[in-house]
Write a protein that holds these residues in place. Structure first.
Motif, PDB file in Angstrom:
ATOM      1  N   SER A 135       0.818  -1.223   0.000  1.00  0.00           N
ATOM      2  CA  SER A 135       0.000   0.000   0.000  1.00  0.00           C
ATOM      3  C   SER A 135       0.848   1.269   0.000  1.00  0.00           C
ATOM      4  N   ASP A 136       2.160   1.124   0.284  1.00  0.00           N
ATOM      5  CA  ASP A 136       3.049   2.286   0.244  1.00  0.00           C
ATOM      6  C   ASP A 136       3.400   2.689  -1.181  1.00  0.00           C
ATOM      7  N   TYR A 137       3.104   1.826  -2.141  1.00  0.00           N
ATOM      8  CA  TYR A 137       3.579   2.020  -3.507  1.00  0.00           C
ATOM      9  C   TYR A 137       2.417   2.175  -4.482  1.00  0.00           C
ATOM     10  N   PRO A 138       2.622   2.943  -5.546  1.00  0.00           N
ATOM     11  CA  PRO A 138       1.567   3.106  -6.561  1.00  0.00           C
ATOM     12  C   PRO A 138       1.175   1.755  -7.152  1.00  0.00           C
ATOM     13  N   LEU A 139      -0.076   1.642  -7.564  1.00  0.00           N
ATOM     14  CA  LEU A 139      -0.605   0.385  -8.079  1.00  0.00           C
ATOM     15  C   LEU A 139       0.204  -0.137  -9.253  1.00  0.00           C
ATOM     16  N   GLU A 140       0.719   0.775 -10.082  1.00  0.00           N
ATOM     17  CA  GLU A 140       1.466   0.333 -11.259  1.00  0.00           C
ATOM     18  C   GLU A 140       2.802  -0.333 -10.894  1.00  0.00           C
ATOM     19  N   ARG A 141       3.263  -0.171  -9.648  1.00  0.00           N
ATOM     20  CA  ARG A 141       4.497  -0.804  -9.196  1.00  0.00           C
ATOM     21  C   ARG A 141       4.280  -2.248  -8.739  1.00  0.00           C
ATOM     22  N   TRP A 142       3.051  -2.610  -8.423  1.00  0.00           N
ATOM     23  CA  TRP A 142       2.783  -3.912  -7.821  1.00  0.00           C
ATOM     24  C   TRP A 142       3.215  -5.093  -8.685  1.00  0.00           C
ATOM     25  N   PRO A 143       2.989  -5.086 -10.002  1.00  0.00           N
ATOM     26  CA  PRO A 143       3.450  -6.231 -10.802  1.00  0.00           C
ATOM     27  C   PRO A 143       4.959  -6.442 -10.719  1.00  0.00           C
ATOM     28  N   ALA A 144       5.728  -5.346 -10.751  1.00  0.00           N
ATOM     29  CA  ALA A 144       7.187  -5.458 -10.652  1.00  0.00           C
ATOM     30  C   ALA A 144       7.600  -5.982  -9.283  1.00  0.00           C
ATOM     31  N   ILE A 145       6.907  -5.539  -8.244  1.00  0.00           N
ATOM     32  CA  ILE A 145       7.209  -6.008  -6.893  1.00  0.00           C
ATOM     33  C   ILE A 145       6.890  -7.495  -6.771  1.00  0.00           C
ATOM     34  N   ALA A 146       5.731  -7.892  -7.319  1.00  0.00           N
ATOM     35  CA  ALA A 146       5.360  -9.317  -7.292  1.00  0.00           C
ATOM     36  C   ALA A 146       6.398 -10.157  -8.023  1.00  0.00           C
ATOM     37  N   ALA A 147       6.919  -9.622  -9.139  1.00  0.00           N
ATOM     38  CA  ALA A 147       7.945 -10.350  -9.892  1.00  0.00           C
ATOM     39  C   ALA A 147       9.209 -10.527  -9.060  1.00  0.00           C
ATOM     40  N   ARG A 148       9.536  -9.534  -8.224  1.00  0.00           N
ATOM     41  CA  ARG A 148      10.714  -9.638  -7.359  1.00  0.00           C
ATOM     42  C   ARG A 148      10.511 -10.726  -6.305  1.00  0.00           C
ATOM     43  N   VAL A 149       9.295 -10.804  -5.759  1.00  0.00           N
ATOM     44  CA  VAL A 149       9.017 -11.855  -4.777  1.00  0.00           C
ATOM     45  C   VAL A 149       9.166 -13.228  -5.417  1.00  0.00           C
ATOM     46  N   VAL A 150       8.627 -13.374  -6.633  1.00  0.00           N
ATOM     47  CA  VAL A 150       8.736 -14.656  -7.341  1.00  0.00           C
ATOM     48  C   VAL A 150      10.201 -15.003  -7.580  1.00  0.00           C
ATOM     49  N   ARG A 151      10.983 -14.007  -7.984  1.00  0.00           N
ATOM     50  CA  ARG A 151      12.412 -14.250  -8.218  1.00  0.00           C
ATOM     51  C   ARG A 151      13.098 -14.698  -6.936  1.00  0.00           C
ATOM     52  N   ASP A 152      12.708 -14.111  -5.824  1.00  0.00           N
ATOM     53  CA  ASP A 152      13.305 -14.458  -4.537  1.00  0.00           C
ATOM     54  C   ASP A 152      12.998 -15.903  -4.162  1.00  0.00           C
ATOM     55  N   ILE A 153      11.722 -16.283  -4.199  1.00  0.00           N
ATOM     56  CA  ILE A 153      11.328 -17.585  -3.659  1.00  0.00           C
ATOM     57  C   ILE A 153      11.568 -18.737  -4.626  1.00  0.00           C
ATOM     58  N   THR A 154      11.935 -18.430  -5.875  1.00  0.00           N
ATOM     59  CA  THR A 154      12.215 -19.505  -6.831  1.00  0.00           C
ATOM     60  C   THR A 154      13.704 -19.673  -7.092  1.00  0.00           C
ATOM     61  N   HIS A 155      14.539 -18.942  -6.345  1.00  0.00           N
ATOM     62  CA  HIS A 155      15.989 -19.043  -6.520  1.00  0.00           C
ATOM     63  C   HIS A 155      16.547 -19.977  -5.442  1.00  0.00           C
ATOM     64  N   PHE A 156      17.101 -21.102  -5.868  1.00  0.00           N
ATOM     65  CA  PHE A 156      17.609 -22.085  -4.915  1.00  0.00           C
ATOM     66  C   PHE A 156      19.115 -22.289  -5.062  1.00  0.00           C
ATOM     67  N   GLY A 157      19.823 -21.227  -5.456  1.00  0.00           N
ATOM     68  CA  GLY A 157      21.266 -21.330  -5.593  1.00  0.00           C
ATOM     69  C   GLY A 157      21.946 -21.544  -4.252  1.00  0.00           C
ATOM     70  N   PRO A 158      23.183 -22.007  -4.271  1.00  0.00           N
ATOM     71  CA  PRO A 158      23.903 -22.299  -3.026  1.00  0.00           C
ATOM     72  C   PRO A 158      24.269 -21.038  -2.253  1.00  0.00           C
ATOM     73  N   ASN A 159      24.386 -21.177  -0.945  1.00  0.00           N
ATOM     74  CA  ASN A 159      24.817 -20.082  -0.082  1.00  0.00           C
ATOM     75  C   ASN A 159      26.325 -20.170   0.119  1.00  0.00           C
ATOM     76  N   ALA A 160      27.035 -19.159  -0.334  1.00  0.00           N
ATOM     77  CA  ALA A 160      28.493 -19.131  -0.171  1.00  0.00           C
ATOM     78  C   ALA A 160      28.850 -18.487   1.163  1.00  0.00           C
TER      79      ALA A 160
END
Length: 290
Positions: A135-160
């Motif tokens: 709610s802090d962000y304009p509605l037009e930003r929400w798709p990009a933010i959702a894409a960032r969440v998807v990128r976060d939770i679908t990345h299973f690379g190793p932790n160095a």
């Protein structure tokens, strides 16, 4: 109900369930962490009396061998305000904040809607700890933010994992051709000193939530959390941060007597600047009020 509508509903339900499973894995199973120094601290289970958390501005500014007090440095590139808080919360989950003093850089970079950073902390930002809100962000930003969440939770690379060891930024290959602009640095300083660029509303709202988190952590872990203002912030001024976090909880690093030759580029100091900043930290660390 039409066949098409039923198929759409089925797909929507499948996507929701799939996303929920990924979030559960991210929160309670495997969580990729792109901060190598944090991974090392979590694996060893050891941190010093003082902990420094922040962005690359802090990473290249603190010479660990010159600090007068033992410290753990967890500052990394691309780790702006939201990632810094993510590091703090990870330490709290592993009970590593007890009786510690934490110095934390909350550099604003509009990271929630830009392409910078490695985003390992992104679902935590909005969902787990909720120190940012859609709610802090304009509605037009929400798709990009959702894409960032998807990128976060679908990345299973190793932790160095890696121990912190300071070196001058000018010796880093990725920054070898950088150069500071004197006029830009003076403009940054003028804007900050005179409060000419207000904090973005969305960022201010997040800082208010972050301050609430800080106070709860301090009470729970008997720790102190100090906000560092690095040279030079993109927006806001000292009074903005003091209003949110309180005067005793803010250290203004723009007070360091920097000169043009102390900067490697418009955002980072070079080796000479790092010496000055570390010396300043040595002076103020002993004066942090209880």
């Amino acid at each position: 109900m039409s066949v098409l509508l039923r198929e759409i509903l089925k797909f929507g339900m499948f996507f929701f369930l799939f996303a929920t499973v990924l979030l559960l894995i991210d929160f309670y199973g495997y969580d990729r962490i792109s901060n190598n120094y944090l991974v090392q601290a979590l694996e060893s289970g050891e941190v010093k009396e003082n902990i420094f958390i922040g962005s690359s501005k802090l990473k290249w500014s603190i010479i660990d061998s010159l600090l007068s007090e033992e410290s753990t440095i967890l500052a990394e590139g691309g780790q702006f305000a939201f990632a810094s808080v993510g590091v703090l919360m990870k330490l709290n989950e592993h009970h590593l904040l007890d009786r510690r003093t934490i110095y934390l850089d909350l550099q604003e970079a509009n990271e929630i809607s830009s392409g910078y950073g490695q985003w390992w902390y992104f679902s935590e930002t909005l969902i787990r700890y909720r120190y940012a809100n859609l709610s802090d962000y304009p509605l037009e930003r929400w798709p990009a933010i959702a894409a960032r969440v998807v990128r976060d939770i679908t990345h299973f690379g190793p932790n160095a994992t890696q121990k912190f060891g300071w070196k001058p930024l000018e010796k880093s290959i990725s920054h070898v051709n950088a150069k500071a602009d004197k006029d830009s640095l003076e403009a940054f300083k003028n804007k900050f000193d005179n409060c000419l660029v207000p904090l973005p509303v969305s960022y201010r709202n997040s800082l208010l939530r972050i301050n609430t988190l800080f106070r709860k952590l301090e009470a729970r872990a008997n720790c102190r959390i100090i906000v560092l203002i690095p040279p030079y912030p993109k927006s806001g001024c000292l009074s903005d941060y003091v209003k949110i976090f309180g005067e005793r909880n803010v250290i203004d690093l723009t007070m360091v007597s920097f000169e043009y030759d102390d900067f490697h580029d418009n955002s980072h100091v070079n080796g000479r600047g790092a010496v000055k900043l570390t010396e300043y930290l040595n002076a103020v660390m002993g004066e942090v009020p209880e």
